[in-house]
Design an enzyme around this catalytic site. Structure first.
Site, PDB file in Angstrom:
ATOM      1  N   GLY A 133      18.028  36.290  96.462  1.00  0.00           N
ATOM      2  CA  GLY A 133      19.104  36.499  95.513  1.00  0.00           C
ATOM      3  C   GLY A 133      19.845  35.200  95.280  1.00  0.00           C
ATOM      4  O   GLY A 133      19.465  34.384  94.448  1.00  0.00           O
ATOM      5  N   ARG A 271      52.910  60.150  80.359  1.00  0.00           N
ATOM      6  CA  ARG A 271      52.965  60.970  81.579  1.00  0.00           C
ATOM      7  C   ARG A 271      54.392  61.034  82.114  1.00  0.00           C
ATOM      8  O   ARG A 271      55.014  59.990  82.402  1.00  0.00           O
ATOM      9  CB  ARG A 271      52.031  60.357  82.636  1.00  0.00           C
ATOM     10  CG  ARG A 271      52.077  61.020  84.001  1.00  0.00           C
ATOM     11  CD  ARG A 271      51.544  62.425  83.988  1.00  0.00           C
ATOM     12  NE  ARG A 271      51.306  62.900  85.347  1.00  0.00           N
ATOM     13  CZ  ARG A 271      51.157  64.181  85.664  1.00  0.00           C
ATOM     14  NH1 ARG A 271      51.203  65.110  84.721  1.00  0.00           N
ATOM     15  NH2 ARG A 271      50.935  64.524  86.922  1.00  0.00           N
ATOM     16  N   GLU A 366      25.343  36.821  88.347  1.00  0.00           N
ATOM     17  CA  GLU A 366      25.569  35.432  87.906  1.00  0.00           C
ATOM     18  C   GLU A 366      26.244  34.597  88.993  1.00  0.00           C
ATOM     19  O   GLU A 366      26.994  33.663  88.717  1.00  0.00           O
ATOM     20  CB  GLU A 366      26.403  35.375  86.618  1.00  0.00           C
ATOM     21  CG  GLU A 366      25.872  36.204  85.479  1.00  0.00           C
ATOM     22  CD  GLU A 366      24.523  35.749  84.961  1.00  0.00           C
ATOM     23  OE1 GLU A 366      23.854  34.953  85.645  1.00  0.00           O
ATOM     24  OE2 GLU A 366      24.127  36.204  83.888  1.00  0.00           O
TER      25      GLU A 366
END
Length: 384
Positions: A133, A271, A366
């Site tokens: 990776g 709310r 990335e």
């Protein structure tokens, strides 16, 4: 060199185009795409038609040639509506930029117009492997010379848009494993090439409208013209791609944070708790102020990195800082958004739970946040 803090007329037009199509086309079905894990085929085709897949690419290759700042602004707008669509756009743009920079004229003319024009639908970046990776030097996919070109054998992992991409930029080893990153090369492989196959899409936490698949390369035969640049240039190509890709993902993170902040601002106005709207409570206002400030700071870092790249300046460190701050900020904003929604925020009746799930991966792909810190520290410690 003057740095503008207001977008140009062209940048504003592109930003508005992206916002309009995101509001009209992407946002209404974003939750459905998330639930069904439907890849945005029609949506990407429409973005291609509007020129949003090639914003920073040369007009001679079908792009808009509007620069990286315009691209970042458009990515923020697309991700604000649906981060799954935005990541497909980002990776497609990254693949097209790679070919524009490193490819031969024939490679540019063949592939870039097809990427930005929608003929390929989207592009893919095939670097990661099951055991490689962040450590690209551990990559084991091989490229062996043949009489007609190259044969690719190996497996790739975590390939964004891999089930639908028309073109893959594939990294393979052209020198023994002991050569480390110096033995890597990059190849352009079209969808449908015999021996290339995509596995079952991963069942992911977020970005469920974006397919992420493993790839198998089993005796994939490509011509000499599939090699991007020279043998051994692969690691340098990958690093330049990731520098640019980090701006796109950082912009994606800002877009997600913006959506979460907007949804929460609307919610707390409506709310009522303890007899008054949540927005009138001092603690709510303090939280919103902190979130808005953090989002704006991340946005400025993204646009600064985009400006540096567009201006031809060294931007690797700026891109890493933008990616680090924007991705960490997006997770923080989305988590706080759920907290302010209370129990409702934990349900699918409100979009903030999706925003949190989508934001989480921006700290991983990335280059992880840990890798960004390495890049930033290396720049700081470099001899002057």
């Amino acid at each position: 060199m003057t740095m503008r803090f207001e977008p140009t007329e062209e940048q504003t037009l592109i930003q508005k185009t992206a916002r309009d199509v995101a509001t009209r086309l992407l946002a209404p079905r974003a939750a459905e795409r998330d639930r069904s894990e439907r890849f945005p085929v029609e949506e990407l085709s429409e973005l291609a038609r509007l020129g949003l897949l090639g914003i920073a690419l040369p007009a001679s290759l079908g792009g808009a040639e509007a620069g990286t700042v315009a691209f970042a602004l458009s990515m923020i707008e697309l991700a604000r509506a649906d981060a799954s669509v935005a990541v497909a756009v980002s990776v497609t743009h990254m693949a097209a930029e790679l070919i524009t920079r490193w490819g031969t004229d024939a490679q540019r003319q063949r592939h870039v117009p097809r990427l930005v024009g929608g003929e390929y639908l989207c592009g893919s970046f095939a670097l990661s492997e099951p055991q490689a990776g962040s450590d690209a030097g551990a990559l084991t996919t091989t490229a062996t010379r043949t009489a007609r070109g190259w044969r690719l054998d190996g497996a790739k992992q975590w390939i964004t848009s891999g089930s639908h991409a028309g073109l893959f930029v594939v990294w393979a080893r052209t020198a023994p494993l002991g050569a480390g990153t110096r033995g890597l090369s990059a190849f352009l492989v079209e969808r449908g090439t015999p021996g290339l196959s995509a596995g079952r899409p991963e069942e992911k936490l977020g970005l469920r409208g974006s397919s992420t698949v493993p790839l198998v390369l089993d005796g994939v035969e490509v011509g000499e013209d599939a090699l991007l640049a020279r043998p051994g240039d692969g690691f340098q190509i990958a690093m330049t791609a990731l520098d640019s890709g980090r701006i796109g993902i950082a912009a994606q993170a800002v877009g997600i944070a913006t959506a979460a902040l907007e949804a929460t601002t609307s919610y707390v106005k409506a709310r009522v708790q303890f007899g008054v709207p949540l927005a009138q409570h001092q603690a709510t206002r303090a939280t919103l102020a902190d979130l808005a400030t953090a989002r704006d700071a991340a946005r400025l870092l993204v646009l600064f990195a985009a400006w540096k790249k567009q201006s031809g300046l060294q931007f690797s460190g700026a891109a890493a800082r933008a990616k680090l701050v924007a991705s960490e900020t997006a997770s923080r904003v989305c988590d706080a958004a759920i907290q302010l929604h209370g129990g409702y925020g934990y349900t699918r009746d409100f979009p903030v739970e999706r925003y949190l799930r989508d934001a989480r991966v921006t700290r991983i792909y990335e280059g992880t946040s840990e890798i960004q810190r390495i890049v930033i520290a290396r720049e700081l410690l470099r001899p002057r």
